[in-house]
Design a protein around this motif. Sequence first.
Motif, PDB file in Angstrom:
ATOM      1  N   VAL A  83      40.248  51.531  41.559  1.00 26.28           N
ATOM      2  CA  VAL A  83      40.455  52.975  41.558  1.00 26.28           C
ATOM      3  C   VAL A  83      39.703  53.528  40.362  1.00 26.28           C
ATOM      4  N   THR A  84      38.715  54.388  40.648  1.00 29.21           N
ATOM      5  CA  THR A  84      37.849  54.930  39.610  1.00 29.21           C
ATOM      6  C   THR A  84      38.533  56.071  38.866  1.00 29.21           C
ATOM      7  N   PHE A  85      37.916  56.505  37.765  1.00 30.28           N
ATOM      8  CA  PHE A  85      38.520  57.552  36.950  1.00 30.28           C
ATOM      9  C   PHE A  85      38.659  58.875  37.696  1.00 30.28           C
ATOM     10  N   ASP A  86      37.861  59.069  38.745  1.00 31.26           N
ATOM     11  CA  ASP A  86      37.977  60.316  39.513  1.00 31.26           C
ATOM     12  C   ASP A  86      38.929  60.172  40.697  1.00 31.26           C
ATOM     13  N   GLY A  87      39.574  59.011  40.827  1.00 35.89           N
ATOM     14  CA  GLY A  87      40.545  58.800  41.890  1.00 35.89           C
ATOM     15  C   GLY A  87      39.989  58.156  43.142  1.00 35.89           C
ATOM     16  N   SER A  88      38.688  57.900  43.196  1.00 39.02           N
ATOM     17  CA  SER A  88      38.118  57.207  44.355  1.00 39.02           C
ATOM     18  C   SER A  88      38.698  55.799  44.424  1.00 39.02           C
ATOM     19  N   TRP A  89      38.888  55.307  45.638  1.00 38.21           N
ATOM     20  CA  TRP A  89      39.486  53.988  45.843  1.00 38.21           C
ATOM     21  C   TRP A  89      38.483  53.103  46.556  1.00 38.21           C
ATOM     22  N   ALA A 131      32.655  46.791  48.610  1.00 38.95           N
ATOM     23  CA  ALA A 131      32.617  48.239  48.365  1.00 38.95           C
ATOM     24  C   ALA A 131      32.401  48.517  46.881  1.00 38.95           C
ATOM     25  N   ASN A 132      33.049  47.751  46.032  1.00 37.44           N
ATOM     26  CA  ASN A 132      32.893  47.890  44.593  1.00 37.44           C
ATOM     27  C   ASN A 132      31.427  47.657  44.205  1.00 37.44           C
ATOM     28  N   ARG A 133      30.849  46.567  44.712  1.00 35.36           N
ATOM     29  CA  ARG A 133      29.451  46.257  44.402  1.00 35.36           C
ATOM     30  C   ARG A 133      28.517  47.356  44.885  1.00 35.36           C
ATOM     31  N   ARG A 156      36.645  58.429  26.864  1.00 35.59           N
ATOM     32  CA  ARG A 156      37.468  57.244  26.655  1.00 35.59           C
ATOM     33  C   ARG A 156      38.425  57.082  27.836  1.00 35.59           C
ATOM     34  N   SER A 157      38.560  55.856  28.315  1.00 32.24           N
ATOM     35  CA  SER A 157      39.425  55.578  29.456  1.00 32.24           C
ATOM     36  C   SER A 157      40.390  54.445  29.136  1.00 32.24           C
ATOM     37  N   ARG A 158      41.488  54.456  29.855  1.00 34.90           N
ATOM     38  CA  ARG A 158      42.430  53.340  29.784  1.00 34.90           C
ATOM     39  C   ARG A 158      42.452  52.702  31.163  1.00 34.90           C
ATOM     40  N   GLN A 159      42.387  51.396  31.186  1.00 33.41           N
ATOM     41  CA  GLN A 159      42.364  50.658  32.445  1.00 33.41           C
ATOM     42  C   GLN A 159      43.610  49.778  32.554  1.00 33.41           C
ATOM     43  N   THR A 160      44.108  49.669  33.770  1.00 29.26           N
ATOM     44  CA  THR A 160      45.147  48.698  34.081  1.00 29.26           C
ATOM     45  C   THR A 160      44.551  47.734  35.089  1.00 29.26           C
ATOM     46  N   LEU A 161      44.557  46.465  34.738  1.00 33.14           N
ATOM     47  CA  LEU A 161      44.017  45.424  35.611  1.00 33.14           C
ATOM     48  C   LEU A 161      45.139  44.477  36.007  1.00 33.14           C
ATOM     49  N   VAL A 162      45.124  44.049  37.247  1.00 33.10           N
ATOM     50  CA  VAL A 162      45.970  42.936  37.672  1.00 33.10           C
ATOM     51  C   VAL A 162      45.009  41.779  37.872  1.00 33.10           C
ATOM     52  N   VAL A 163      45.223  40.715  37.111  1.00 31.38           N
ATOM     53  CA  VAL A 163      44.354  39.545  37.224  1.00 31.38           C
ATOM     54  C   VAL A 163      45.152  38.395  37.830  1.00 31.38           C
ATOM     55  N   VAL A 164      44.469  37.618  38.656  1.00 33.05           N
ATOM     56  CA  VAL A 164      45.109  36.479  39.320  1.00 33.05           C
ATOM     57  C   VAL A 164      44.240  35.235  39.148  1.00 33.05           C
ATOM     58  N   ARG A 165      44.908  34.101  39.101  1.00 34.82           N
ATOM     59  CA  ARG A 165      44.186  32.837  38.984  1.00 34.82           C
ATOM     60  C   ARG A 165      43.803  32.366  40.390  1.00 34.82           C
ATOM     61  N   GLY A 166      42.535  32.049  40.571  1.00 34.50           N
ATOM     62  CA  GLY A 166      42.056  31.559  41.860  1.00 34.50           C
ATOM     63  C   GLY A 166      42.244  30.062  41.989  1.00 34.50           C
ATOM     64  N   ASP A 167      41.888  29.546  43.155  1.00 31.91           N
ATOM     65  CA  ASP A 167      41.992  28.103  43.409  1.00 31.91           C
ATOM     66  C   ASP A 167      41.141  27.285  42.448  1.00 31.91           C
ATOM     67  N   VAL A 187      39.833  39.729  38.692  1.00 26.84           N
ATOM     68  CA  VAL A 187      40.511  41.012  38.822  1.00 26.84           C
ATOM     69  C   VAL A 187      40.845  41.265  40.291  1.00 26.84           C
ATOM     70  N   ALA A 188      42.132  41.433  40.574  1.00 24.42           N
ATOM     71  CA  ALA A 188      42.589  41.760  41.933  1.00 24.42           C
ATOM     72  C   ALA A 188      42.757  43.264  42.092  1.00 24.42           C
ATOM     73  N   SER A 189      43.022  43.951  40.987  1.00 26.25           N
ATOM     74  CA  SER A 189      43.186  45.402  41.040  1.00 26.25           C
ATOM     75  C   SER A 189      42.776  45.991  39.695  1.00 26.25           C
ATOM     76  N   PHE A 190      42.096  47.130  39.763  1.00 25.86           N
ATOM     77  CA  PHE A 190      41.577  47.792  38.564  1.00 25.86           C
ATOM     78  C   PHE A 190      41.821  49.284  38.731  1.00 25.86           C
ATOM     79  N   GLN A 191      42.503  49.888  37.787  1.00 29.86           N
ATOM     80  CA  GLN A 191      42.766  51.332  37.785  1.00 29.86           C
ATOM     81  C   GLN A 191      42.171  51.885  36.504  1.00 29.86           C
ATOM     82  N   ASN A 192      41.288  52.865  36.622  1.00 31.80           N
ATOM     83  CA  ASN A 192      40.603  53.451  35.485  1.00 31.80           C
ATOM     84  C   ASN A 192      41.019  54.912  35.362  1.00 31.80           C
ATOM     85  N   THR A 193      41.546  55.291  34.214  1.00 28.93           N
ATOM     86  CA  THR A 193      42.037  56.651  34.006  1.00 28.93           C
ATOM     87  C   THR A 193      41.504  57.197  32.688  1.00 28.93           C
TER      88      THR A 193
END
Length: 166
Positions: free
Chosen positions: A40-46, A52-54, A106-117, A123-129
């Motif tokens: 989720v980008t700073f402008d709210g785009s998902w 899609a991110n790339r 300046r932005s604050r990000q919340t990331l959910v990170v997960v360990r892969g196999d 990063v499984a989820s990234f929110q930029n505000t």
Amino acid sequence: MDRSTDEAAIRRLFEALCEAWAREGASAVDAFYTPDSDYVTFDGSWLRGREANRRVHEELFAGVLAGTRLVGEVESVRFLGPDAAVVVSTGAVLWPWQRSAPAARRSRQTLVVVRGDDGRFRVASFQNTRVRPLPPSDSLFMRLFAAVQRVRLAWWRRRHPEALAA
């Protein structure tokens, strides 16, 4: 349970992501996300999924983000279990001629990170505000804003008495 090794790996992930941004752009940044990641980008785009991110970041790196670098720091890492954590960071995008980011970028990000196999965190989820603190509640602006809102609320309640019964 000692999580210092995992926390260090997560902090290195964030640092490597920042370094890859400047060095290689979208193709390098891509590898830090899970295939089904949310961004989720700073402008709210998902942006749904790594592809899609790339794609969006390739366009940005070819245009407005050309030559930029990402700077930031991890503020906290909170583990949700053995293979997942919430990371809060601050950061900004800088152009080559900038040493530091203007406060407005300046932005604050919340990331959910997960360990892969493979044992690596991604990063499984990234929110930029954008960081936009409210003025103090006793400032003239906030006192006027609150007064206007109270008038609007009173007007709305008179027009919608059925809402008060609920």
